[in-house]
Design a protein around this motif. Structure first.
Motif, mmCIF file in Angstrom:
data_model
loop_
_atom_site.group_PDB
_atom_site.id
_atom_site.type_symbol
_atom_site.label_atom_id
_atom_site.label_comp_id
_atom_site.label_asym_id
_atom_site.label_seq_id
_atom_site.Cartn_x
_atom_site.Cartn_y
_atom_site.Cartn_z
ATOM 1 N N PHE A 1 0.834 -1.207 0.000
ATOM 2 C CA PHE A 1 0.000 0.000 0.000
ATOM 3 C C PHE A 1 0.870 1.259 0.000
ATOM 4 C CE2 PHE A 1 -1.837 3.543 2.371
ATOM 5 C CZ PHE A 1 -2.966 3.802 1.618
ATOM 6 N N VAL A 2 1.916 1.276 0.825
ATOM 7 C CA VAL A 2 2.734 2.495 0.931
ATOM 8 C C VAL A 2 3.771 2.613 -0.183
ATOM 9 C CG1 VAL A 2 2.413 2.704 3.429
ATOM 10 C CG2 VAL A 2 4.448 1.538 2.557
ATOM 11 N N ALA A 3 4.105 1.508 -0.832
ATOM 12 C CA ALA A 3 5.117 1.538 -1.891
ATOM 13 C C ALA A 3 4.689 2.522 -2.967
ATOM 14 C CB ALA A 3 5.302 0.150 -2.487
ATOM 15 N N ASN A 4 5.673 3.249 -3.486
ATOM 16 C CA ASN A 4 5.373 4.345 -4.379
ATOM 17 C C ASN A 4 6.586 4.613 -5.259
ATOM 18 O OD1 ASN A 4 5.133 7.340 -5.040
ATOM 19 N ND2 ASN A 4 3.151 6.844 -4.124
ATOM 20 N N PRO A 5 6.371 4.786 -6.558
ATOM 21 C CA PRO A 5 7.534 4.992 -7.436
ATOM 22 C C PRO A 5 8.349 6.248 -7.107
ATOM 23 C CG PRO A 5 5.459 5.274 -8.645
ATOM 24 C CD PRO A 5 5.109 4.716 -7.302
ATOM 25 N N ALA A 6 7.750 7.177 -6.347
ATOM 26 C CA ALA A 6 8.484 8.399 -5.991
ATOM 27 C C ALA A 6 9.288 8.215 -4.705
ATOM 28 C CB ALA A 6 7.518 9.560 -5.835
ATOM 29 N N CYS A 7 9.132 7.048 -4.055
ATOM 30 C CA CYS A 7 9.761 6.826 -2.760
ATOM 31 C C CYS A 7 10.859 5.793 -2.848
ATOM 32 C CB CYS A 7 8.733 6.362 -1.744
ATOM 33 S SG CYS A 7 7.718 7.721 -1.186
ATOM 34 N N GLY A 8 11.998 6.121 -2.246
ATOM 35 C CA GLY A 8 13.087 5.154 -2.223
ATOM 36 C C GLY A 8 13.083 4.283 -0.984
ATOM 37 N N GLY A 9 12.378 4.725 0.056
ATOM 38 C CA GLY A 9 12.488 3.993 1.311
ATOM 39 C C GLY A 9 11.171 3.722 2.006
ATOM 40 N N ILE A 10 11.006 2.489 2.457
ATOM 41 C CA ILE A 10 9.861 2.109 3.275
ATOM 42 C C ILE A 10 10.414 1.550 4.584
ATOM 43 C CG2 ILE A 10 7.894 0.548 3.518
ATOM 44 C CD1 ILE A 10 7.826 0.409 0.432
ATOM 45 N N LEU B 1 17.072 -3.465 -12.517
ATOM 46 C CA LEU B 1 15.822 -3.335 -11.762
ATOM 47 C C LEU B 1 14.928 -2.248 -12.348
ATOM 48 C CD1 LEU B 1 17.674 -4.849 -9.592
ATOM 49 C CD2 LEU B 1 16.155 -3.796 -7.907
ATOM 50 N N GLU B 2 13.646 -2.574 -12.440
ATOM 51 C CA GLU B 2 12.653 -1.611 -12.938
ATOM 52 C C GLU B 2 12.228 -0.682 -11.791
ATOM 53 O OE1 GLU B 2 11.717 -1.720 -16.225
ATOM 54 O OE2 GLU B 2 13.223 -3.298 -16.351
ATOM 55 N N ILE B 3 11.592 0.452 -12.135
ATOM 56 C CA ILE B 3 11.042 1.383 -11.145
ATOM 57 C C ILE B 3 10.093 0.620 -10.208
ATOM 58 C CG2 ILE B 3 9.693 3.507 -10.830
ATOM 59 C CD1 ILE B 3 12.427 3.758 -12.362
ATOM 60 N N GLY B 4 10.237 0.859 -8.917
ATOM 61 C CA GLY B 4 9.356 0.241 -7.939
ATOM 62 C C GLY B 4 9.849 -1.099 -7.417
ATOM 63 N N GLU B 5 10.783 -1.711 -8.116
ATOM 64 C CA GLU B 5 11.293 -3.003 -7.645
ATOM 65 C C GLU B 5 12.161 -2.805 -6.397
ATOM 66 O OE1 GLU B 5 11.731 -6.590 -10.424
ATOM 67 O OE2 GLU B 5 12.790 -4.992 -11.444
ATOM 68 N N ILE B 6 12.251 -3.874 -5.607
ATOM 69 C CA ILE B 6 12.994 -3.819 -4.340
ATOM 70 C C ILE B 6 14.469 -4.106 -4.590
ATOM 71 C CG2 ILE B 6 13.256 -4.876 -2.066
ATOM 72 C CD1 ILE B 6 10.262 -5.467 -2.104
ATOM 73 N N ALA B 7 15.321 -3.142 -4.160
ATOM 74 C CA ALA B 7 16.768 -3.313 -4.317
ATOM 75 C C ALA B 7 17.387 -3.909 -3.064
ATOM 76 C CB ALA B 7 17.425 -1.968 -4.628
ATOM 77 N N VAL B 8 16.851 -3.559 -1.902
ATOM 78 C CA VAL B 8 17.442 -4.027 -0.649
ATOM 79 C C VAL B 8 16.362 -4.153 0.420
ATOM 80 C CG1 VAL B 8 18.038 -1.662 0.077
ATOM 81 C CG2 VAL B 8 19.295 -3.568 1.050
ATOM 82 N N VAL B 9 16.504 -5.175 1.248
ATOM 83 C CA VAL B 9 15.653 -5.303 2.437
ATOM 84 C C VAL B 9 16.545 -5.646 3.625
ATOM 85 C CG1 VAL B 9 13.830 -6.610 3.603
ATOM 86 C CG2 VAL B 9 13.582 -6.027 1.198
ATOM 87 N N ILE B 10 16.317 -4.930 4.717
ATOM 88 C CA ILE B 10 17.031 -5.196 5.970
ATOM 89 C C ILE B 10 15.976 -5.385 7.048
ATOM 90 C CG2 ILE B 10 18.555 -4.212 7.741
ATOM 91 C CD1 ILE B 10 19.697 -2.459 5.347
#
Lengths: 80, 152, 152, 80
Positions: B33-42, C99-108
């Motif tokens: 829900f919060v994921a957004n192409p303008a956002c780099g961090g969740i 990686l395309e826009i919106g795809e996850i690059a890293v998870v911690i």
């Protein structure tokens, strides 16, 4: 006047029920109601805090109650 | 008149999703829900039921909420978050009812263009939730039960 | 001799899971790895590909890693995290490739008995990852490409 | 002596390849190698930083190289 009390959490255990009708002097405030409850149910004195809500909002001691209003007792919250 | 609670209370806007749930929380759904192409961090906080308190074995937790007011208070937190940080979206789900050890009680997900904001906003949200939102939990032990934080 | 890279390099212990992946990251899997009945809080950082840099439209990101050294540096970060905070488990996955826009690059994902530690440890991990781990990304624009952070 | 260079990221573009063999004086250090590379490829001067790794570890300028050792050029990292 009559005030309807709704209790949650430990307040339910203290008043021994979910709801309670209280008869209090006209123009009583939340502060007066609190004093009334502390006298009727001394176990409230042992709590870390005791708050009250009307219309789904916290209300201060000065808030003046109206006939048949519903007041929610909010004991210390512990969500999360 | 006394408000009749719904089973699952919620508040939903484009950028805010708030829910009090009786069923299992799906953290992934909130992150999406919060994921957004303008956002780099969740940043996501997941609160689970611990198996002990002060070295005493906990069997389960019972959560109770004053749901319409809990939604209102959570909404206030979300609005403050939008004022204080460059937050794009926020999602908060809190579960009520009886939870077993390890089950998820709360998930907060925040997306921001910059990660520093996301960390600060997410931590502020869980800290404030624990202070202001009318939700209560009772720890069930082998030999009794205790409303958490009620007494000094 | 020059080390022959594997496709998916990883390091795994009871409390630490570190992976450099060529396939999609599953944040939920990491949260489940760190989840622990002794822990009340999990903090997760998810870094996704943003659609713009300084108002310039990004088409995609190409990630490249010096994988065995990246694993070593991530392991150092994890060990520091265990020294500095009361962390129970940590999981880090970083993706490489296009990686395309919106795809996850890293998870911690970090689990701790107390949430303050989980927030601090997770933020430290992503901050330090960006400073020390030999991974590079190239932004692909409509009119060219740029290695991120290479030039002042 | 011969040193094998491996490049990543922008360093690959600068040396125009993934690998490179360099002939350098015996007992040269990482610092000497860096000077050599900056002369041969002035574009390295424009980078924010330039680090080197041997055996999958960052090494300082003082680190002494050995014949046929592999040195990895680590341009400014940008993971995450």
């Amino acid at each position: 006047m009559n005030i309807e009390i709704v209790a949650f959490g430990i307040a339910k255990d203290i008043i021994d029920g979910k709801m309670l009708n209280i008869s209090i002097s006209d123009s009583a405030s939340i502060g007066d109601l609190k004093k009334h409850l502390l006298e009727q149910f001394p176990a409230f004195k042992d709590l870390v805090s005791l708050s009250f809500a009307v219309d789904e909002e916290y209300q201060k001691d000065e808030y003046l109650l109206k006939e048949n209003q519903t007041v929610v007792i909010v004991p210390p919250v512990s969500g999360g | 008149m006394f408000h009749q609670f719904q089973e699952d209370d919620f508040f939903m806007e484009d950028n805010i999703k708030i829910e009090i749930l009786t069923k299992e929380i799906n953290a992934l759904e909130l992150e999406q829900f919060v994921a957004n192409p303008a956002c780099g961090g969740i940043v996501t906080f997941t609160g689970t039921v611990r198996n002990s308190t002060k070295d005493k074995k906990v069997l389960r937790l019972d959560f109770e909420a004053y749901e319409p007011m809990a939604i209102k208070e959570l909404k206030k937190i979300a609005e403050t978050v939008f004022e204080k940080w460059a937050v794009r979206k926020i999602a908060i789900q809190h579960r009520v009812g009886s939870l077993e050890i390890g089950e998820i009680a709360v998930v907060i997900a925040v997306s921001c263009p910059h990660r520093k904001d996301a960390f600060a906003a997410c931590e502020y949200t869980i800290d404030t939730l624990k202070q202001t939102v009318p939700i209560w939990k009772k720890e069930i032990f082998e030999d009794g039960e205790v409303w958490v934080s009620a007494h000094p």
